[in-house]
Motif scaffolding. Structure first.
Motif, PDB file in Angstrom:
ATOM      1  N   LEU A 195       0.910  -1.143   0.182  1.00  0.00           N
ATOM      2  CA  LEU A 195       0.052  -0.050  -0.080  1.00  0.00           C
ATOM      3  C   LEU A 195       0.595   1.244   0.087  1.00  0.00           C
ATOM      4  N   ARG A 196       2.006   1.226   0.625  1.00  0.00           N
ATOM      5  CA  ARG A 196       2.897   2.401   0.880  1.00  0.00           C
ATOM      6  C   ARG A 196       4.038   2.449  -0.258  1.00  0.00           C
ATOM      7  N   GLY A 197       4.407   1.549  -0.696  1.00  0.00           N
ATOM      8  CA  GLY A 197       5.814   1.385  -1.305  1.00  0.00           C
ATOM      9  C   GLY A 197       6.705   1.095  -0.522  1.00  0.00           C
ATOM     10  N   ALA A 198       8.213   1.435  -1.073  1.00  0.00           N
ATOM     11  CA  ALA A 198       9.264   1.076  -0.353  1.00  0.00           C
ATOM     12  C   ALA A 198      10.189   2.342  -0.403  1.00  0.00           C
ATOM     13  N   SER A 199       9.712   3.530  -0.694  1.00  0.00           N
ATOM     14  CA  SER A 199      10.643   4.688  -1.036  1.00  0.00           C
ATOM     15  C   SER A 199      11.561   5.123   0.242  1.00  0.00           C
ATOM     16  N   GLU A 200      12.586   5.787   0.056  1.00  0.00           N
ATOM     17  CA  GLU A 200      13.428   6.044   1.175  1.00  0.00           C
ATOM     18  C   GLU A 200      12.594   6.521   2.290  1.00  0.00           C
ATOM     19  N   ALA A 201      11.620   7.459   2.061  1.00  0.00           N
ATOM     20  CA  ALA A 201      10.942   8.257   3.123  1.00  0.00           C
ATOM     21  C   ALA A 201      10.299   7.189   3.950  1.00  0.00           C
ATOM     22  N   ILE A 202       9.537   6.148   3.387  1.00  0.00           N
ATOM     23  CA  ILE A 202       8.766   5.168   3.995  1.00  0.00           C
ATOM     24  C   ILE A 202       9.620   4.030   4.703  1.00  0.00           C
ATOM     25  N   GLN A 203      10.977   3.721   4.163  1.00  0.00           N
ATOM     26  CA  GLN A 203      11.709   2.902   4.886  1.00  0.00           C
ATOM     27  C   GLN A 203      12.361   3.763   6.133  1.00  0.00           C
ATOM     28  N   LYS A 204      12.319   5.162   6.051  1.00  0.00           N
ATOM     29  CA  LYS A 204      13.010   5.951   7.426  1.00  0.00           C
ATOM     30  C   LYS A 204      11.669   5.880   8.326  1.00  0.00           C
ATOM     31  N   TYR A 205      10.345   6.176   7.692  1.00  0.00           N
ATOM     32  CA  TYR A 205       9.585   6.264   8.583  1.00  0.00           C
ATOM     33  C   TYR A 205       9.037   4.972   9.708  1.00  0.00           C
ATOM     34  N   THR A 206       9.519   3.840   8.617  1.00  0.00           N
ATOM     35  CA  THR A 206       9.197   2.403   9.376  1.00  0.00           C
ATOM     36  C   THR A 206      10.131   1.985  10.330  1.00  0.00           C
ATOM     37  N   TYR A 207      11.444   2.410   9.824  1.00  0.00           N
ATOM     38  CA  TYR A 207      12.411   2.177  10.698  1.00  0.00           C
ATOM     39  C   TYR A 207      12.445   3.068  12.282  1.00  0.00           C
ATOM     40  N   GLY A 208      12.196   4.347  11.835  1.00  0.00           N
ATOM     41  CA  GLY A 208      11.719   5.167  13.159  1.00  0.00           C
ATOM     42  C   GLY A 208      10.547   4.913  13.922  1.00  0.00           C
ATOM     43  N   LYS A 209       9.455   4.136  13.374  1.00  0.00           N
ATOM     44  CA  LYS A 209       8.495   3.821  14.188  1.00  0.00           C
ATOM     45  C   LYS A 209       8.749   2.448  15.072  1.00  0.00           C
ATOM     46  N   ILE A 210       9.589   1.664  14.562  1.00  0.00           N
ATOM     47  CA  ILE A 210       9.952   0.434  15.190  1.00  0.00           C
ATOM     48  C   ILE A 210      11.009   0.858  16.416  1.00  0.00           C
ATOM     49  N   TYR A 211      11.996   1.967  16.039  1.00  0.00           N
ATOM     50  CA  TYR A 211      12.879   2.272  16.952  1.00  0.00           C
ATOM     51  C   TYR A 211      12.544   3.058  18.016  1.00  0.00           C
ATOM     52  N   ASN A 212      11.770   4.046  17.717  1.00  0.00           N
ATOM     53  CA  ASN A 212      10.974   4.666  18.809  1.00  0.00           C
ATOM     54  C   ASN A 212       9.519   5.310  18.241  1.00  0.00           C
ATOM     55  N   SER A 213       8.591   4.405  18.602  1.00  0.00           N
ATOM     56  CA  SER A 213       7.273   4.771  18.226  1.00  0.00           C
ATOM     57  C   SER A 213       6.812   6.456  18.423  1.00  0.00           C
ATOM     58  N   GLU A 214       7.104   6.510  19.790  1.00  0.00           N
ATOM     59  CA  GLU A 214       6.854   8.235  20.052  1.00  0.00           C
ATOM     60  C   GLU A 214       7.386   9.166  19.169  1.00  0.00           C
ATOM     61  N   ALA A 215       8.507   8.875  18.478  1.00  0.00           N
ATOM     62  CA  ALA A 215       8.984   9.926  17.556  1.00  0.00           C
ATOM     63  C   ALA A 215       7.865  10.422  16.668  1.00  0.00           C
ATOM     64  N   SER A 216       6.813   9.425  16.284  1.00  0.00           N
ATOM     65  CA  SER A 216       5.884   9.913  15.453  1.00  0.00           C
ATOM     66  C   SER A 216       4.479   9.986  16.086  1.00  0.00           C
ATOM     67  N   THR A 217       4.356   9.361  17.043  1.00  0.00           N
ATOM     68  CA  THR A 217       3.227   9.425  17.896  1.00  0.00           C
ATOM     69  C   THR A 217       3.061   9.313  19.234  1.00  0.00           C
ATOM     70  N   ALA A 218       3.066  10.513  19.868  1.00  0.00           N
ATOM     71  CA  ALA A 218       3.354  10.774  21.412  1.00  0.00           C
ATOM     72  C   ALA A 218       2.345   9.791  22.199  1.00  0.00           C
ATOM     73  N   CYS A 219       2.785   9.152  23.309  1.00  0.00           N
ATOM     74  CA  CYS A 219       2.088   8.271  24.047  1.00  0.00           C
ATOM     75  C   CYS A 219       1.666   7.148  23.251  1.00  0.00           C
ATOM     76  N   SER A 220       2.203   6.717  22.150  1.00  0.00           N
ATOM     77  CA  SER A 220       1.881   5.455  21.626  1.00  0.00           C
ATOM     78  C   SER A 220       1.968   4.318  22.572  1.00  0.00           C
ATOM     79  N   ASN A 221       1.054   3.202  22.169  1.00  0.00           N
ATOM     80  CA  ASN A 221       1.003   2.022  22.915  1.00  0.00           C
ATOM     81  C   ASN A 221       2.047   0.969  22.558  1.00  0.00           C
ATOM     82  N   MET A 222       2.763   1.373  21.568  1.00  0.00           N
ATOM     83  CA  MET A 222       3.663   0.497  21.088  1.00  0.00           C
ATOM     84  C   MET A 222       4.990   0.682  21.663  1.00  0.00           C
ATOM     85  N   PRO A 223       5.618  -0.373  22.099  1.00  0.00           N
ATOM     86  CA  PRO A 223       6.914  -0.150  22.936  1.00  0.00           C
ATOM     87  C   PRO A 223       8.005   0.412  22.050  1.00  0.00           C
TER      88      PRO A 223
END
Ligand code: HEC
Length: 205
Positions: free
Chosen positions: A148-176
């Protein structure tokens, strides 16, 4: 006496004793924190210092969902500053490795060997592939994430960042915050990025 009546009497007893001297919010918070602390023990690598909250977590706990104005942006900015990308610059590893990590709930418990890498427990909160028999639904389905989102550099960075620190894109996320808290290594996170974005991965079939 009916069990229901006993329960009702019990509650009124609490109110008579408790309502006369109602503790302040900060006293109640302190008492709850002490109670939680007293009910845990350090066992091996599962140490009690995990109960210590950092500034972002403390703010999220205090306001439980309703943050003061501007606080979300502040948390996300501070958490973005913690993101560490692999020095190789390569954000996508091997999806097969990623699948093993995503489906493993092992690691960081007192019964686990601290020398062995931890799993990501992603299945506990997300649908990952069509083949899974069971998965949790606290997080959104990740099935077809890359399709659905492709694998552009921006998406790769977002996905890596979400897993590394979910709160960098969603404050108070329930994801570790897997990378930030040292649960997963940078390399493990690149394997998970591949699991989500590689067209060959079962996520995108
Ligand atoms: C305790 C539950 C929980 C666990 C475990 C968990 N997540 Fe999440 N995840 C969430 C929640 C809740 C969200 C939505 C909020 C957010 O974006 O932070 C989310 C969001 C995401 C997103 C963003 C989805 C989008 O549409 O942009 C990705 C990617 C993701 N998770 C990947 C993972 C991976 C990979 C793992 C395993 C390493 C994992 N998650 C483990 C709860 C969890």
């Amino acid at each position: 006496m009916q069990p229901k009546m006993i329960l009702a009497l019990g509650f009124s007893g609490i109110c008579v004793a408790g309502c006369a001297t109602r503790p302040s919010d900060s006293e109640a918070e302190g008492a709850v924190a002490e109670m939680i602390k007293a009910s845990f023990k350090t066992r091996g690598q599962a140490a009690i210092d995990r109960l210590k909250q950092d500034d972002a977590q403390a703010l999220c706990s205090r306001h439980s969902g309703e943050l003061p104005k501007g606080a979300s942006e502040e948390i996300e900015k501070a958490q973005q500053a913690t993101l560490r990308y692999p020095s190789s610059g390569k954000l996508m590893g091997d999806w097969r490795e990623g699948e093993r990590i995503a489906q493993s709930g092992g690691g960081k418990q007192f019964t686990d060997d601290p020398a062995r890498p931890a799993g990501g427990s992603c299945y506990n909160c997300h649908q990952i592939s069509k083949q899974e028999l069971s998965f949790g639904t606290i997080g959104p389905s990740l099935y077809q994430f890359g399709k659905l989102r492709g694998a552009s550099e921006a998406i790769q960075k977002y996905t890596y960042g979400k897993i590394y620190n979910s709160e960098a894109s969603t404050a108070c996320s329930n994801m570790p915050r897997f990378g930030y808290n040292g649960v997963l290594t940078e390399e493990q996170i690149t394997h998970l990025v591949a699991l989500l974005l590689d067209p060959e991965s079962p996520v995108n079939k």
